[in-house]
Design a protein around this motif. Structure first.
Motif, PDB file in Angstrom:
ATOM      1  N   LEU A 124       0.811  -1.215   0.000  1.00 35.40           N
ATOM      2  CA  LEU A 124       0.000   0.000   0.000  1.00 35.40           C
ATOM      3  C   LEU A 124       0.848   1.271   0.000  1.00 35.40           C
ATOM      4  CD1 LEU A 124      -2.769  -1.046   2.562  1.00 35.40           C
ATOM      5  CD2 LEU A 124      -3.114  -0.575   0.133  1.00 35.40           C
ATOM      6  N   LEU A 125       2.052   1.193   0.573  1.00 35.93           N
ATOM      7  CA  LEU A 125       2.911   2.376   0.647  1.00 35.93           C
ATOM      8  C   LEU A 125       3.697   2.623  -0.634  1.00 35.93           C
ATOM      9  CD1 LEU A 125       4.393   2.251   4.267  1.00 35.93           C
ATOM     10  CD2 LEU A 125       2.300   3.321   3.442  1.00 35.93           C
ATOM     11  N   SER A 126       3.652   1.678  -1.546  1.00 32.32           N
ATOM     12  CA  SER A 126       4.401   1.805  -2.795  1.00 32.32           C
ATOM     13  C   SER A 126       4.043   3.091  -3.534  1.00 32.32           C
ATOM     14  CB  SER A 126       4.125   0.593  -3.695  1.00 32.32           C
ATOM     15  OG  SER A 126       4.837   0.701  -4.907  1.00 32.32           O
ATOM     16  N   ASN A 127       5.080   3.901  -3.842  1.00 29.98           N
ATOM     17  CA  ASN A 127       4.917   5.146  -4.597  1.00 29.98           C
ATOM     18  C   ASN A 127       4.039   6.191  -3.915  1.00 29.98           C
ATOM     19  OD1 ASN A 127       6.533   4.452  -6.962  1.00 29.98           O
ATOM     20  ND2 ASN A 127       4.922   2.977  -7.427  1.00 29.98           N
ATOM     21  N   LYS A 128       3.875   6.077  -2.619  1.00 30.23           N
ATOM     22  CA  LYS A 128       3.115   7.072  -1.866  1.00 30.23           C
ATOM     23  C   LYS A 128       4.062   8.136  -1.320  1.00 30.23           C
ATOM     24  CE  LYS A 128      -1.217   5.309  -1.525  1.00 30.23           C
ATOM     25  NZ  LYS A 128      -1.071   4.113  -2.343  1.00 30.23           N
ATOM     26  N   SER A 129       3.548   9.335  -1.127  1.00 36.31           N
ATOM     27  CA  SER A 129       4.322  10.375  -0.460  1.00 36.31           C
ATOM     28  C   SER A 129       4.357  10.039   1.030  1.00 36.31           C
ATOM     29  CB  SER A 129       3.663  11.741  -0.661  1.00 36.31           C
ATOM     30  OG  SER A 129       2.427  11.798   0.039  1.00 36.31           O
ATOM     31  N   PHE A 130       5.221  10.746   1.781  1.00 37.83           N
ATOM     32  CA  PHE A 130       5.296  10.461   3.214  1.00 37.83           C
ATOM     33  C   PHE A 130       3.980  10.805   3.901  1.00 37.83           C
ATOM     34  CE2 PHE A 130       6.431  11.358   7.639  1.00 37.83           C
ATOM     35  CZ  PHE A 130       7.116  10.192   7.955  1.00 37.83           C
ATOM     36  N   ALA A 131       3.368  11.918   3.513  1.00 38.11           N
ATOM     37  CA  ALA A 131       2.096  12.324   4.112  1.00 38.11           C
ATOM     38  C   ALA A 131       1.010  11.281   3.833  1.00 38.11           C
ATOM     39  CB  ALA A 131       1.671  13.684   3.572  1.00 38.11           C
ATOM     40  N   GLU A 132       0.965  10.790   2.604  1.00 34.86           N
ATOM     41  CA  GLU A 132      -0.012   9.751   2.255  1.00 34.86           C
ATOM     42  C   GLU A 132       0.273   8.470   3.031  1.00 34.86           C
ATOM     43  OE1 GLU A 132      -0.955  10.914  -2.429  1.00 34.86           O
ATOM     44  OE2 GLU A 132       0.831   9.736  -1.924  1.00 34.86           O
ATOM     45  N   SER A 133       1.553   8.172   3.223  1.00 34.40           N
ATOM     46  CA  SER A 133       1.942   6.965   3.958  1.00 34.40           C
ATOM     47  C   SER A 133       1.491   7.039   5.413  1.00 34.40           C
ATOM     48  CB  SER A 133       3.465   6.780   3.902  1.00 34.40           C
ATOM     49  OG  SER A 133       3.896   6.586   2.570  1.00 34.40           O
ATOM     50  N   GLU A 134       1.607   8.225   6.003  1.00 40.20           N
ATOM     51  CA  GLU A 134       1.160   8.395   7.393  1.00 40.20           C
ATOM     52  C   GLU A 134      -0.324   8.059   7.528  1.00 40.20           C
ATOM     53  OE1 GLU A 134       3.766  11.812   9.544  1.00 40.20           O
ATOM     54  OE2 GLU A 134       2.528  12.509   7.880  1.00 40.20           O
ATOM     55  N   VAL A 135      -1.126   8.507   6.571  1.00 44.23           N
ATOM     56  CA  VAL A 135      -2.565   8.243   6.611  1.00 44.23           C
ATOM     57  C   VAL A 135      -2.843   6.751   6.448  1.00 44.23           C
ATOM     58  CG1 VAL A 135      -4.771   8.641   5.446  1.00 44.23           C
ATOM     59  CG2 VAL A 135      -3.157  10.538   5.746  1.00 44.23           C
ATOM     60  N   VAL A 136      -2.184   6.119   5.480  1.00 41.53           N
ATOM     61  CA  VAL A 136      -2.402   4.690   5.215  1.00 41.53           C
ATOM     62  C   VAL A 136      -2.038   3.852   6.431  1.00 41.53           C
ATOM     63  CG1 VAL A 136      -1.586   2.706   3.873  1.00 41.53           C
ATOM     64  CG2 VAL A 136      -2.104   4.858   2.714  1.00 41.53           C
ATOM     65  N   VAL A 137      -0.874   4.104   7.009  1.00 43.18           N
ATOM     66  CA  VAL A 137      -0.418   3.337   8.173  1.00 43.18           C
ATOM     67  C   VAL A 137      -1.384   3.505   9.339  1.00 43.18           C
ATOM     68  CG1 VAL A 137       1.386   3.152   9.942  1.00 43.18           C
ATOM     69  CG2 VAL A 137       2.014   3.350   7.528  1.00 43.18           C
TER      70      VAL A 137
END
Length: 206
Positions: A124-137
């Motif tokens: 899910l974190l593939s090619n995500k920005s750090f901000a987007e990654s924070e939300v996903v996690v």
């Protein structure tokens, strides 16, 4: 190499090639750290932990060492982490975010995050920005949002303010900063932005 003599196109080309090479080297470093961890090699060199080995013996700064340890330990469980780092689909900041969040969740709940969840998160974190990654996690690990406001008075009499904003509130603040872009210096921090708004409100009220 004299960079001054490079054309813009060659400078751009060289930088891209260097970045690719940097990612390849990073992947190799992670694989080596995995082997050091598996063999407990740091103990043979007289270090109590992998962290001490990487900082005191290899020479990494504390943060750099921890990010590589996080990547190595996650890669032991989810091997594709190495290839994702090499391809650029994933970066060390995302891996550290994931590992730190997993440790916090496991500490709070006293239960382990299973391998399938870790694999899903890496995908899910593939090619995500750090901000987007924070939300996903936060969503996948069901991390409760922090809501309380924290005010810390510092030794120089400045005040550190930590506050949680809703998505709409944050979007309004970003819009406000955009609208003020012509009246505040470029690169102003949020303290300066809020000060500018406060000055305008005080002037209107006065």
């Amino acid at each position: 190499m004299t960079l001054k003599k490079l054309t813009d196109q060659n400078l751009d080309k060289n930088l891209k090639e260097l970045v690719v090479g940097e990612r390849e080297i990073l992947a190799e470093i992670i694989l080596h750290i995995i082997k050091v961890e598996c063999r407990k090699l740091y103990l043979k060199f007289g270090y109590a932990s992998l962290f001490e080995y990487l900082t005191q013996h290899i020479g990494y700064a504390n943060g750099s060492a921890q990010r590589r340890i996080d990547a190595a330990r996650l890669a032991i469980v989810v091997p594709k982490v190495v290839s994702d780092l090499e391809s650029g689909n994933l970066n060390l900041s995302q891996v550290s975010l994931l590992q730190k969040s997993i440790r916090a969740v496991q500490s709070d709940s006293k239960t382990k995050v299973d391998q399938k969840t870790k694999e899903d998160l890496v995908d899910l974190l593939s090619n995500k920005s750090f901000a987007e990654s924070e939300v996903v996690v936060a969503q996948v690990l069901d991390i409760t949002p922090m809501e309380s406001t924290k005010v810390t008075n510092q030794r120089d009499e400045s005040v550190r303010l930590e506050v949680t904003l809703s998505k709409s509130q944050w979007e309004k603040l970003l819009k406000m900063r955009e609208l003020l872009s012509n009246t505040i210096p470029a690169g102003s921090n949020w303290g300066q932005v809020l000060e500018c708004v406060a000055d305008k409100v005080v002037m209107l009220k006065d």
